[in-house]
Design an enzyme around this catalytic site. Structure first.
Site, PDB file in Angstrom:
ATOM      1  N   LYS A   1      40.329  -7.901  -6.473  1.00 29.54           N
ATOM      2  CA  LYS A   1      39.505  -9.107  -6.436  1.00 29.54           C
ATOM      3  C   LYS A   1      39.922  -9.945  -5.231  1.00 29.54           C
ATOM      4  CE  LYS A   1      37.065 -10.087  -9.494  1.00 29.54           C
ATOM      5  NZ  LYS A   1      35.646  -9.797  -9.756  1.00 29.54           N
TER       6      LYS A   1
ATOM      7  N   LYS B   1      39.326   3.778  -4.529  1.00 28.59           N
ATOM      8  CA  LYS B   1      39.138   4.960  -5.377  1.00 28.59           C
ATOM      9  C   LYS B   1      39.916   6.132  -4.811  1.00 28.59           C
ATOM     10  CE  LYS B   1      34.405   3.632  -6.267  1.00 28.59           C
ATOM     11  NZ  LYS B   1      32.994   3.824  -5.956  1.00 28.59           N
TER      12      LYS B   1
ATOM     13  N   TYR C   1       2.453   1.768  -3.431  1.00 33.64           N
ATOM     14  CA  TYR C   1       1.438   2.196  -4.400  1.00 33.64           C
ATOM     15  C   TYR C   1       1.062   3.654  -4.157  1.00 33.64           C
ATOM     16  CZ  TYR C   1      -2.792   2.529  -7.145  1.00 33.64           C
ATOM     17  OH  TYR C   1      -3.724   2.933  -8.064  1.00 33.64           O
TER      18      TYR C   1
ATOM     19  N   ARG D   1      23.807  -0.762 -17.770  1.00 30.61           N
ATOM     20  CA  ARG D   1      25.093  -0.369 -18.357  1.00 30.61           C
ATOM     21  C   ARG D   1      25.140  -0.721 -19.835  1.00 30.61           C
ATOM     22  NH1 ARG D   1      30.190  -2.695 -19.310  1.00 30.61           N
ATOM     23  NH2 ARG D   1      31.776  -1.086 -19.376  1.00 30.61           N
TER      24      ARG D   1
ATOM     25  N   ASP E   1       0.842  -1.204   0.000  1.00 34.83           N
ATOM     26  CA  ASP E   1       0.000   0.000   0.000  1.00 34.83           C
ATOM     27  C   ASP E   1       0.877   1.255   0.000  1.00 34.83           C
ATOM     28  OD1 ASP E   1      -2.115  -1.629   0.001  1.00 34.83           O
ATOM     29  OD2 ASP E   1      -2.775  -1.210   2.063  1.00 34.83           O
ATOM     30  N   ALA E   2       1.945   1.204   0.805  1.00 33.90           N
ATOM     31  CA  ALA E   2       2.797   2.394   0.924  1.00 33.90           C
ATOM     32  C   ALA E   2       3.468   2.707  -0.416  1.00 33.90           C
ATOM     33  CB  ALA E   2       3.848   2.163   1.997  1.00 33.90           C
TER      34      ALA E   2
ATOM     35  N   SER F   1      34.280   0.515 -16.859  1.00 36.15           N
ATOM     36  CA  SER F   1      34.391  -0.596 -15.916  1.00 36.15           C
ATOM     37  C   SER F   1      35.574  -0.321 -14.973  1.00 36.15           C
ATOM     38  CB  SER F   1      34.588  -1.885 -16.718  1.00 36.15           C
ATOM     39  OG  SER F   1      34.431  -2.974 -15.855  1.00 36.15           O
ATOM     40  N   LEU F   2      36.065  -1.340 -14.295  1.00 34.60           N
ATOM     41  CA  LEU F   2      37.207  -1.161 -13.391  1.00 34.60           C
ATOM     42  C   LEU F   2      38.341  -2.097 -13.800  1.00 34.60           C
ATOM     43  CD1 LEU F   2      35.377  -1.138  -9.926  1.00 34.60           C
ATOM     44  CD2 LEU F   2      36.693   0.765 -10.886  1.00 34.60           C
TER      45      LEU F   2
ATOM     46  N   LYS G   1      32.935  -4.326  -3.271  1.00 38.82           N
ATOM     47  CA  LYS G   1      32.560  -4.435  -4.691  1.00 38.82           C
ATOM     48  C   LYS G   1      31.325  -5.338  -4.744  1.00 38.82           C
ATOM     49  CE  LYS G   1      34.399  -5.311  -9.287  1.00 38.82           C
ATOM     50  NZ  LYS G   1      33.273  -6.100  -9.748  1.00 38.82           N
TER      51      LYS G   1
HETATM   52  S1  IVH Z   1      33.004   2.187  -9.078  1.00 36.98           S
HETATM   53  C1  IVH Z   1      34.231   3.908 -13.372  1.00 36.98           C
HETATM   54  N1  IVH Z   1      32.272   1.074  -6.860  1.00 36.98           N
HETATM   55  O1  IVH Z   1      31.811  -3.234 -10.375  1.00 36.98           O
HETATM   56  C2  IVH Z   1      33.952   2.697 -12.583  1.00 36.98           C
HETATM   57  N2  IVH Z   1      31.835  -0.122  -8.876  1.00 36.98           N
HETATM   58  O2  IVH Z   1      33.725  -4.392 -12.334  1.00 36.98           O
HETATM   59  C3  IVH Z   1      33.006   3.007 -11.507  1.00 36.98           C
HETATM   60  N3  IVH Z   1      30.689  -2.253  -8.552  1.00 36.98           N
HETATM   61  O3  IVH Z   1      30.516  -1.835 -13.301  1.00 36.98           O
HETATM   62  C4  IVH Z   1      32.719   1.799 -10.726  1.00 36.98           C
HETATM   63  N4  IVH Z   1      30.517  -2.149  -6.364  1.00 36.98           N
HETATM   64  O4  IVH Z   1      28.838  -2.317 -11.426  1.00 36.98           O
HETATM   65  C5  IVH Z   1      32.310   0.929  -8.191  1.00 36.98           C
HETATM   66  N5  IVH Z   1      31.683   0.205  -4.794  1.00 36.98           N
HETATM   67  C6  IVH Z   1      31.696   0.100  -6.114  1.00 36.98           C
HETATM   68  C7  IVH Z   1      31.161  -1.022  -6.775  1.00 36.98           C
HETATM   69  C8  IVH Z   1      31.266  -1.092  -8.171  1.00 36.98           C
HETATM   70  C9  IVH Z   1      30.235  -2.871  -7.436  1.00 36.98           C
HETATM   71  C10 IVH Z   1      30.561  -2.813  -9.904  1.00 36.98           C
HETATM   72  C11 IVH Z   1      30.049  -1.819 -10.928  1.00 36.98           C
HETATM   73  C12 IVH Z   1      31.079  -1.841 -12.014  1.00 36.98           C
HETATM   74  C13 IVH Z   1      31.787  -3.134 -11.775  1.00 36.98           C
HETATM   75  C14 IVH Z   1      33.179  -3.113 -12.361  1.00 36.98           C
END
Ligand code: IVH
Length: 412
Positions: free
Chosen positions: A317, A293, A55, A145, A52-53, A96-97, A124
């Site tokens: 990883k 980061k 909606y 994406r 309900d909330a 991506s990363l 991650k």
């Molecule tokens: S930063 C420019 N921070 O990991 C890149 N990504 O393998 C900005 N992901 O496509 C990504 N947790 O979907 C970032 N704390 C996090 C994240 C994260 C999961 C995913 C994201 C990205 C993928 C890259």
């Protein structure tokens, strides 16, 4: 003659003031797609697809849009669910990363970016990237994406999921964010319990379910699955903060859920990674590593990006923790070229949300080098978070009942 021009201009100006801006129209379409389905379900099938909330919140939002822009109803009827398969261009490439796998590689990343900086350490999350666009506090677009250049419009599903607010009263006029949509482990268990009650097979991987759910146009099901969202990047805002920490604070203040982020100096980064790794199993969602980061966004801009990833961030990883199970046998699969590949069969084990029961042993040499016996206890990982791999056996656990692996010719 002059007064006729004035009248014409006045009419044009009034009409353009009345017309709903594209962003508002976009949100109205998405809201209507969800509400239509909710109403149909409620009135014709006697089922409530949204709480309900949820909606009431979406209905209030939609009614307010119609009150502000009456031409959205009737004269401009809104049709099918938005972008069922429409691809929409991203305003900037969704990168991506890059990945690192060890402390040494992580240290190299720190040296390359600058050891006197502050770094943010974050889980991650193992879900899927979604880009959200808010205009004047309204969620007007949610995109997957996709290939990084274009994504699929999933606005109605995102609204139905309830994972992010449809309206953010305290948001800046322009607010573009990126984050991870995910299915938490408790929500995953609840979904599987529900499936078991109706005799359906359990689903295996929360990540695949999260992405599958957002592609559904059955919003009843989307709403039921209780997806969540965590923002991890501010893409654009009226005024950009100087740091990533500031960007997360801005998104949080606007009312969005944000990822947990710990700012630390370079010399504390490795410990922060290991600490997060230790807490991994206690997190209520799947993670496949740690993201590092650079906090200072001006430094990030200076470092720039490749076509694939920014140079200011990296994914560390996880060293995969092996799971132990018993080797049941080795099957031989023949490729089209006639080459035989040994494939290990073992007692099924659950690793990171997936059940695995076989892994390639690549070739005869690899098999011999591993010195395996049938009945052995073996260590299995999901390499790179996905591919099952046997990393070794545990000879100390042998009982004497283990048997040699038959020669391929004999077993065929
Ligand atoms: S930063 C420019 N921070 O990991 C890149 N990504 O393998 C900005 N992901 O496509 C990504 N947790 O979907 C970032 N704390 C996090 C994240 C994260 C999961 C995913 C994201 C990205 C993928 C890259």
């Amino acid at each position: 003659m002059r007064s006729r021009w004035i009248v014409l201009f006045t009419v044009i100006i009034e009409l353009s003031c009345l017309a709903a801006p594209p962003a508002v129209e976009q949100q109205a379409r998405a809201l209507q797609a969800v509400l239509r389905q909710a109403d149909d379900s409620y009135y014709n099938k006697h089922q409530s697809i949204l709480s309900d909330a949820a909606y009431d919140a979406l209905r209030k939002q939609y009614d307010q849009l119609l009150a502000d822009y009456p031409e959205l109803s009737g004269a401009n009827p809104v049709g099918a669910p938005v972008g069922e398969s429409a691809r929409v261009a991203h305003t900037a490439p969704v990168l991506s990363l890059d990945k690192v796998y060890s402390d040494e590689e992580t240290t190299r990343f720190l040296q390359q970016t600058g050891t006197n900086l502050i770094y943010c350490v974050e889980p991650k999350i193992d879900g899927l990237t979604v880009v959200l666009r808010y205009r004047n506090g309204l969620l007007v677009q949610a995109l997957t994406r996709g290939d990084g250049k274009t994504g699929v419009d999933i606005t109605p599903a995102m609204l139905a999921s309830g994972a992010v607010p449809a309206a953010l009263p305290d948001a800046p006029a322009q607010l573009d964010v990126r984050g991870e949509a995910l299915l938490s482990l408790p929500a995953f268990d609840a979904l599987n319990r529900r499936r078991a009650e109706s005799g359906q097979a359990p689903l295996k991987n929360p990540r695949n379910i999260a992405s599958g759910t957002l592609m559904l146009t059955d919003y009843t099901e989307v709403a039921r699955r209780r997806l969540e969202f965590q923002c991890f990047e501010l893409l654009a805002a009226d005024s950009m903060p100087a740091t990533h920490t500031g960007a997360l604070a801005l998104m949080k203040k606007a009312g969005l859920p944000v990822v947990e982020s710990v700012p630390v100096p370079a010399n504390a980064v490795l410990e922060a990674i290991h600490e997060l790794n230790r807490r991994r199993a206690a997190l209520p969602f799947l993670t496949d590593g740690v993201v590092l980061k650079v906090d200072d966004l001006a430094v990030c801009a200076q470092l720039g990006a490749t076509a694939h990833h920014p140079r200011s961030a990296v994914a560390r990883k996880y060293e995969e923790t092996p799971v132990q199970t018993r080797l049941l046998g080795v099957d031989w699969s023949r490729s089209e070229t006639g080459r035989l590949t040994p494939v290990a069969r073992f007692e099924p084990v659950e690793i990171q949300g997936a059940t695995v029961q076989s892994a390639t042993l690549h070739n005869l040499e690899h098999l011999r080098a591993m010195d395996l016996k049938i009945g052995d206890w073996i260590n299995v990982i999901r390499s790179g978070g996905t591919v099952p791999e046997i990393t070794g056996n545990l000879p100390e656990r042998r009982t004497g009942n283990e048997t040699e692996i038959p020669d391929p010719k004999e077993s065929e």
